[in-house]
Design a protein around this motif. Sequence first.
Motif, PDB file in Angstrom:
ATOM      1  N   ASP A  68      -5.563  14.406   5.268  1.00  0.00           N
ATOM      2  CA  ASP A  68      -6.448  15.001   4.269  1.00  0.00           C
ATOM      3  C   ASP A  68      -6.013  14.654   2.848  1.00  0.00           C
ATOM      4  OD1 ASP A  68      -4.351  16.775   3.570  1.00  0.00           O
ATOM      5  OD2 ASP A  68      -5.305  18.515   4.501  1.00  0.00           O
ATOM      6  N   LYS A  69      -6.782  15.139   1.873  1.00  0.00           N
ATOM      7  CA  LYS A  69      -6.533  14.815   0.465  1.00  0.00           C
ATOM      8  C   LYS A  69      -5.186  15.338  -0.026  1.00  0.00           C
ATOM      9  CE  LYS A  69     -11.413  14.707  -0.755  1.00  0.00           C
ATOM     10  NZ  LYS A  69     -12.486  15.359  -1.533  1.00  0.00           N
ATOM     11  N   ASP A  70      -4.641  16.336   0.678  1.00  0.00           N
ATOM     12  CA  ASP A  70      -3.341  16.896   0.311  1.00  0.00           C
ATOM     13  C   ASP A  70      -2.183  16.175   0.994  1.00  0.00           C
ATOM     14  OD1 ASP A  70      -4.530  18.861  -1.324  1.00  0.00           O
ATOM     15  OD2 ASP A  70      -4.844  20.170   0.410  1.00  0.00           O
ATOM     16  N   GLY A  71      -2.485  15.096   1.733  1.00  0.00           N
ATOM     17  CA  GLY A  71      -1.436  14.341   2.398  1.00  0.00           C
ATOM     18  C   GLY A  71      -0.951  14.963   3.696  1.00  0.00           C
ATOM     19  N   LYS A  72      -1.750  15.837   4.287  1.00  0.00           N
ATOM     20  CA  LYS A  72      -1.387  16.496   5.553  1.00  0.00           C
ATOM     21  C   LYS A  72      -2.133  15.835   6.706  1.00  0.00           C
ATOM     22  CE  LYS A  72       0.677  20.080   3.514  1.00  0.00           C
ATOM     23  NZ  LYS A  72       2.092  20.056   3.361  1.00  0.00           N
ATOM     24  N   ILE A  73      -1.426  15.648   7.820  1.00  0.00           N
ATOM     25  CA  ILE A  73      -2.057  15.109   9.026  1.00  0.00           C
ATOM     26  C   ILE A  73      -2.897  16.219   9.635  1.00  0.00           C
ATOM     27  CG2 ILE A  73      -1.677  14.219  11.355  1.00  0.00           C
ATOM     28  CD1 ILE A  73       0.977  12.995  10.276  1.00  0.00           C
ATOM     29  N   ILE A  74      -4.220  15.998   9.693  1.00  0.00           N
ATOM     30  CA  ILE A  74      -5.096  17.029  10.245  1.00  0.00           C
ATOM     31  C   ILE A  74      -5.533  16.712  11.675  1.00  0.00           C
ATOM     32  CG2 ILE A  74      -5.855  17.997   8.059  1.00  0.00           C
ATOM     33  CD1 ILE A  74      -8.371  16.282   8.241  1.00  0.00           C
ATOM     34  N   LYS A  75      -5.327  15.471  12.100  1.00  0.00           N
ATOM     35  CA  LYS A  75      -5.675  15.122  13.486  1.00  0.00           C
ATOM     36  C   LYS A  75      -4.934  13.857  13.889  1.00  0.00           C
ATOM     37  CE  LYS A  75      -8.380  15.786  17.138  1.00  0.00           C
ATOM     38  NZ  LYS A  75      -8.265  16.929  17.996  1.00  0.00           N
ATOM     39  N   ARG A  76      -4.525  13.825  15.150  1.00  0.00           N
ATOM     40  CA  ARG A  76      -3.923  12.632  15.748  1.00  0.00           C
ATOM     41  C   ARG A  76      -4.702  12.336  17.017  1.00  0.00           C
ATOM     42  NH1 ARG A  76       2.304  11.582  17.673  1.00  0.00           N
ATOM     43  NH2 ARG A  76       1.837   9.753  18.912  1.00  0.00           N
TER      44      ARG A  76
ATOM     45  N   ILE B 188       0.887  -1.160   0.000  1.00  0.00           N
ATOM     46  CA  ILE B 188       0.000   0.000   0.000  1.00  0.00           C
ATOM     47  C   ILE B 188       0.924   1.209   0.000  1.00  0.00           C
ATOM     48  CG2 ILE B 188      -1.890   1.179   1.187  1.00  0.00           C
ATOM     49  CD1 ILE B 188      -2.215  -1.651   2.718  1.00  0.00           C
ATOM     50  N   THR B 189       1.034   1.863  -1.153  1.00  0.00           N
ATOM     51  CA  THR B 189       2.021   2.927  -1.327  1.00  0.00           C
ATOM     52  C   THR B 189       1.402   4.310  -1.144  1.00  0.00           C
ATOM     53  OG1 THR B 189       1.634   3.208  -3.698  1.00  0.00           O
ATOM     54  CG2 THR B 189       3.199   1.469  -3.044  1.00  0.00           C
ATOM     55  N   PRO B 190       2.250   5.305  -0.905  1.00  0.00           N
ATOM     56  CA  PRO B 190       1.733   6.681  -0.839  1.00  0.00           C
ATOM     57  C   PRO B 190       0.981   7.067  -2.120  1.00  0.00           C
ATOM     58  CG  PRO B 190       3.953   6.593   0.049  1.00  0.00           C
ATOM     59  CD  PRO B 190       3.678   5.242  -0.556  1.00  0.00           C
ATOM     60  N   ALA B 191       1.422   6.584  -3.259  1.00  0.00           N
ATOM     61  CA  ALA B 191       0.733   6.891  -4.523  1.00  0.00           C
ATOM     62  C   ALA B 191      -0.689   6.335  -4.521  1.00  0.00           C
ATOM     63  CB  ALA B 191       1.520   6.335  -5.705  1.00  0.00           C
ATOM     64  N   ASP B 192      -0.886   5.169  -3.883  1.00  0.00           N
ATOM     65  CA  ASP B 192      -2.230   4.578  -3.792  1.00  0.00           C
ATOM     66  C   ASP B 192      -3.175   5.467  -2.986  1.00  0.00           C
ATOM     67  OD1 ASP B 192      -1.276   2.260  -5.085  1.00  0.00           O
ATOM     68  OD2 ASP B 192      -0.851   1.253  -3.182  1.00  0.00           O
ATOM     69  N   LEU B 193      -2.624   6.264  -2.089  1.00  0.00           N
ATOM     70  CA  LEU B 193      -3.428   7.050  -1.153  1.00  0.00           C
ATOM     71  C   LEU B 193      -3.562   8.516  -1.564  1.00  0.00           C
ATOM     72  CD1 LEU B 193      -1.850   5.556   2.086  1.00  0.00           C
ATOM     73  CD2 LEU B 193      -3.929   4.802   0.905  1.00  0.00           C
ATOM     74  N   ARG B 194      -2.807   8.908  -2.582  1.00  0.00           N
ATOM     75  CA  ARG B 194      -2.788  10.302  -3.003  1.00  0.00           C
ATOM     76  C   ARG B 194      -4.190  10.779  -3.385  1.00  0.00           C
ATOM     77  NH1 ARG B 194       1.354  10.179  -6.564  1.00  0.00           N
ATOM     78  NH2 ARG B 194       2.758  10.276  -4.794  1.00  0.00           N
ATOM     79  N   GLY B 195      -4.564  11.958  -2.910  1.00  0.00           N
ATOM     80  CA  GLY B 195      -5.849  12.544  -3.246  1.00  0.00           C
ATOM     81  C   GLY B 195      -7.022  11.996  -2.453  1.00  0.00           C
ATOM     82  N   LYS B 196      -6.743  11.147  -1.454  1.00  0.00           N
ATOM     83  CA  LYS B 196      -7.807  10.555  -0.647  1.00  0.00           C
ATOM     84  C   LYS B 196      -7.677  11.004   0.798  1.00  0.00           C
ATOM     85  CE  LYS B 196      -7.808   6.423  -3.520  1.00  0.00           C
ATOM     86  NZ  LYS B 196      -7.552   4.990  -3.575  1.00  0.00           N
ATOM     87  N   VAL B 197      -8.786  10.964   1.510  1.00  0.00           N
ATOM     88  CA  VAL B 197      -8.743  11.151   2.962  1.00  0.00           C
ATOM     89  C   VAL B 197      -8.447   9.762   3.529  1.00  0.00           C
ATOM     90  CG1 VAL B 197     -10.057  11.742   5.029  1.00  0.00           C
ATOM     91  CG2 VAL B 197     -10.334  13.097   2.929  1.00  0.00           C
ATOM     92  N   VAL B 198      -7.465   9.691   4.432  1.00  0.00           N
ATOM     93  CA  VAL B 198      -6.981   8.409   4.935  1.00  0.00           C
ATOM     94  C   VAL B 198      -6.957   8.428   6.460  1.00  0.00           C
ATOM     95  CG1 VAL B 198      -5.053   6.774   4.911  1.00  0.00           C
ATOM     96  CG2 VAL B 198      -5.500   8.181   2.889  1.00  0.00           C
TER      97      VAL B 198
END
Length: 170
Positions: free
Chosen positions: A142-150, A48-58
Amino acid sequence: MSSSSKAWVKPALAAAVIAGLGFAAYTSLNSAPAAPQVTFTGIKGERITPADLRGKVVMVNFWATSCASCVAEMPEMVDTYNKFKGQGLEFIAVAMKYDPPNYVVNFTETRQLPFKVALDITGEAAKAYGDVSLTPTTFVIDKDGKIIKRYVGKPEFAALHALLAKALKG
């Protein structure tokens, strides 16, 4: 220009420098950090790569089968995933390195976890996410790959759902 007419220059310059430093501190504190570029290994050996997750909320949830809080929150994590997956939520449950892989596979299968489950055999993922040692620890990205909450411990699910709804719309 007399020295008395220049008296305002130093305080104005000091105020401008202080304001600039304050703005820099404010923006650095309020800009979300980028999620680590980690490739996870799923329980079936898939990557499961960063590219697989790009543009998604994770959501990345660090957990262990031996963690009572993790086991207790898992049904609500499943409900959260099921509620938001149609809107594009990805969820990766990352088992800690000390969790025996056969326990993780058994837990995943008996509870029919609907999201991706990964093994952190070397502990590299936990380390990349800030040396995660307490479980459960969940990150919302978030969709931009930023951690918005821990979240350390069980999230307050109503607030988590509100956060996810907002992130998925953005």
